[in-house]
Design a protein around this motif. Sequence first.
Motif, PDB file in Angstrom:
ATOM      1  N   GLN A 157       0.851  -1.192   0.000  1.00 20.66           N
ATOM      2  CA  GLN A 157       0.000   0.000   0.000  1.00 20.66           C
ATOM      3  C   GLN A 157       0.883   1.238   0.000  1.00 20.66           C
ATOM      4  OE1 GLN A 157      -2.960  -0.699   3.235  1.00 20.66           O
ATOM      5  NE2 GLN A 157      -4.375  -0.777   1.508  1.00 20.66           N
ATOM      6  N   LEU A 158       0.618   2.126  -0.925  1.00 16.76           N
ATOM      7  CA  LEU A 158       1.380   3.369  -1.020  1.00 16.76           C
ATOM      8  C   LEU A 158       1.095   4.229   0.207  1.00 16.76           C
ATOM      9  CD1 LEU A 158       3.134   5.212  -2.895  1.00 16.76           C
ATOM     10  CD2 LEU A 158       0.971   6.202  -3.674  1.00 16.76           C
ATOM     11  N   ILE A 159       2.158   4.643   0.894  1.00 13.21           N
ATOM     12  CA  ILE A 159       1.959   5.483   2.075  1.00 13.21           C
ATOM     13  C   ILE A 159       2.415   6.915   1.845  1.00 13.21           C
ATOM     14  CG2 ILE A 159       1.963   3.626   3.775  1.00 13.21           C
ATOM     15  CD1 ILE A 159       4.914   4.296   4.355  1.00 13.21           C
ATOM     16  N   ILE A 160       3.396   7.091   0.991  1.00 13.79           N
ATOM     17  CA  ILE A 160       3.860   8.430   0.651  1.00 13.79           C
ATOM     18  C   ILE A 160       4.776   8.307  -0.551  1.00 13.79           C
ATOM     19  CG2 ILE A 160       5.928   8.439   2.128  1.00 13.79           C
ATOM     20  CD1 ILE A 160       5.156  11.379   2.893  1.00 13.79           C
ATOM     21  N   ASP A 161       4.890   9.349  -1.324  1.00 13.09           N
ATOM     22  CA  ASP A 161       5.813   9.348  -2.455  1.00 13.09           C
ATOM     23  C   ASP A 161       6.401  10.742  -2.615  1.00 13.09           C
ATOM     24  OD1 ASP A 161       3.153   9.230  -5.018  1.00 13.09           O
ATOM     25  OD2 ASP A 161       3.673  10.759  -3.541  1.00 13.09           O
ATOM     26  N   ILE A 162       7.490  10.797  -3.359  1.00 13.85           N
ATOM     27  CA  ILE A 162       8.151  12.080  -3.574  1.00 13.85           C
ATOM     28  C   ILE A 162       8.713  12.101  -4.988  1.00 13.85           C
ATOM     29  CG2 ILE A 162      10.395  11.326  -2.632  1.00 13.85           C
ATOM     30  CD1 ILE A 162      10.581  14.164  -1.345  1.00 13.85           C
TER      31      ILE A 162
END
Lengths: 114, 112
Positions: free
Chosen positions: B45-50
Amino acid sequence: AAGVIQSPRHLIKEKRETATLKCYPIPRHDTVYWYQQGPGQDPQFLISFYEKMQSDKGSIPDRFSAQQFSDYHSELNMSSLELGDSALYFCATNAQGALPYGYTFGSGTRLTVV
Amino acid sequence: GENVEQHPSTLSVQEGDSAVIKCTYSDSASNYFPWYKQELGKRPQLIIDIRSNVGEKKDQRIAVTLNKTAKHFSLHITETQPEDSAVYFCAASRNRDDKIIFGKGTRLHILP
């Protein structure tokens, strides 16, 4: 909200048999990515499709093939199964160029080869 | 091709403390760096991206920093809670529509 649907959730096959895994994207998602995750390992990229054409290929064995259909669902076909093919198989989908960023993963298919 | 290194492989922290996971990547063309949380037998599950035009991004207790020059990025979780226990994967991609390459994962244990 609709999610990425994978079927079946679990599959048990014997060595040398074939298996077909299916992935149904979120509506309006046009890209499908397949990943294989062995026990305790990171997901490994297998293959991807955009607009029904193969867009990239990773560490997919020659015994495996995949395609994306006109309704954008995808199938991963695995033949001559080996014990080492036992893994979780995830597909992920997104809509090229659209927000939000990032894939959405399906719940996965757990394949056990005995 | 891209290679993503992730450290540590296992991390135990007391509940309430902070956790930091570090990753490096090899492909200078990579410009999208998502972080995924995975519980046993479940989907990532994607929790944060940059993205590479940003040096830092924060979402409540989670923050990510990126140093493009040094090719490393880090995940910071503050005020850890028992539900933060999971495997965390960093990843890198040339763009958000490209395949993503995962690190080997960090198993995070939150100790009571």
